[in-house]
Design an enzyme around this catalytic site. Sequence first.
Site, PDB file in Angstrom:
ATOM      1  N   ASN A 227       7.165  19.925  56.008  1.00 25.80           N
ATOM      2  CA  ASN A 227       8.026  20.601  55.039  1.00 25.80           C
ATOM      3  C   ASN A 227       8.019  19.821  53.728  1.00 25.80           C
ATOM      4  OD1 ASN A 227      10.184  22.578  54.464  1.00 25.80           O
ATOM      5  ND2 ASN A 227      11.603  20.835  54.516  1.00 25.80           N
ATOM      6  N   HIS A 263      12.100  24.863  45.957  1.00 29.11           N
ATOM      7  CA  HIS A 263      13.157  24.612  44.966  1.00 29.11           C
ATOM      8  C   HIS A 263      12.537  24.885  43.595  1.00 29.11           C
ATOM      9  CE1 HIS A 263      16.119  23.006  47.678  1.00 29.11           C
ATOM     10  NE2 HIS A 263      15.209  22.242  48.236  1.00 29.11           N
ATOM     11  N   GLU A 292      13.855  26.331  51.728  1.00 29.34           N
ATOM     12  CA  GLU A 292      14.976  25.851  50.905  1.00 29.34           C
ATOM     13  C   GLU A 292      15.016  26.536  49.546  1.00 29.34           C
ATOM     14  OE1 GLU A 292      15.011  21.532  50.698  1.00 29.34           O
ATOM     15  OE2 GLU A 292      14.408  21.337  52.787  1.00 29.34           O
TER      16      GLU A 292
END
Length: 379
Positions: A227, A263, A292
């Site tokens: 990740n 992000h 995320e």
Amino acid sequence: MIKAIRVGVAVLATSAFLAVAVQPVQAAGRATTGASADRESRLGTRTQPLRWAAPHDLRIGTAVAGGGHHLEQEYPDPFTYDRPYRRVLGREFNSASPENQMKWEFIHPERNKYNFKPADAIVRFARQHGQVVRGHTLLWHSQNPAWLQEGEFTKGELRAILKEHIFTVVGRYRGQIHQWDVANEIFNENGEYRQENIFIRELGPGIVADAFRWAHRADPKAQLFLNDYGVDWPGVKVDAYEALAKQLLADRVPLHGFASQAHLSMRYGAPDQLAGVLQRFDDLGLYTAITELDVRMDLPEGGVPTAEQLQTQAAYYKTVLDACLAVEDCNSFTIWGFTDKYSWVPVFFPSEGAATVMWEDFSLKPAYFALRDTLAAAR
Ligand code: 9MR
């Protein structure tokens, strides 16, 4: 035929909702309490939640706020007491990621002491609401407790500490975790291993494979992921992950997935090559995921985004979702919090904000509708 009808309804809904969604911003600025925002919230509760709009093979998730550096003063743990927050969390999502509660600093605060309570509460909530959980994270350079970062350990001790941690934490939630972010942010932007990571620095990059092996033994059903952020465009960082993934697979290490955190900032353009990046990992036989997602923007004076900014933000969210939908085994799509009320962004990027899909009062932004309608059209 049935699909065509569904799509038709979704399109009609889009235009109606976009009109409503933009309203509070134009009429009442941030409009935390304005009548139009109330109306919008009520509409939101009556419309089809994200989780039900989504195709069956795609989990729709959010970070569950709590424990963050940006939260600890004002909001010790919103998940435990903010009832509207819990309601939206249960209604909209079928995957939950502890934002901080499973990180070393929180779950393993002293060498011989674990604190499972906050993570247990999330796992319990998830079970009660038909949600899966994404475990986050096991091998990372950040949010490690001082006893670990500053301790003086031999290599053997450090390795044993990591192994014990993984068996304890992954083992505790065995059978209850959909995906684990086993290795988080292990490469720098230049594609070199991140030396800030104590395990990589002290034990060498081979520790990454061990972490995957241990996690797999502790929970054979969990899908195990690499990740990172900054992997939304092709480049050396993505190349490094691809090379690592190939190597791990060749060595029969139980690696199951690659995830982009996503992000994003509106300063840099929407990631229009993300599908291609994910496809490279899909081609290796891996699952892919968005873990995320948030989209921050420069806030104008007064702090209220313009309607145009909100439309641009919606387009970014849609670009990322479209990328996931375009890739066969992209099976999990998670946003990093759903309300600006608890977003990490303004604390870390002081002039930016408004990065999530809902305002502080949970009323819905255009980005929410963009996600909902894109999901419905793909179903
Ligand atoms: O959202 C998290 C925030 O509450 C923490 O204070 C912060 C500390 O680093 O970590 C944030 O979450 C990060 C995630 O765990 C890994 N990817 C980047 C996220 C945003 O910083």
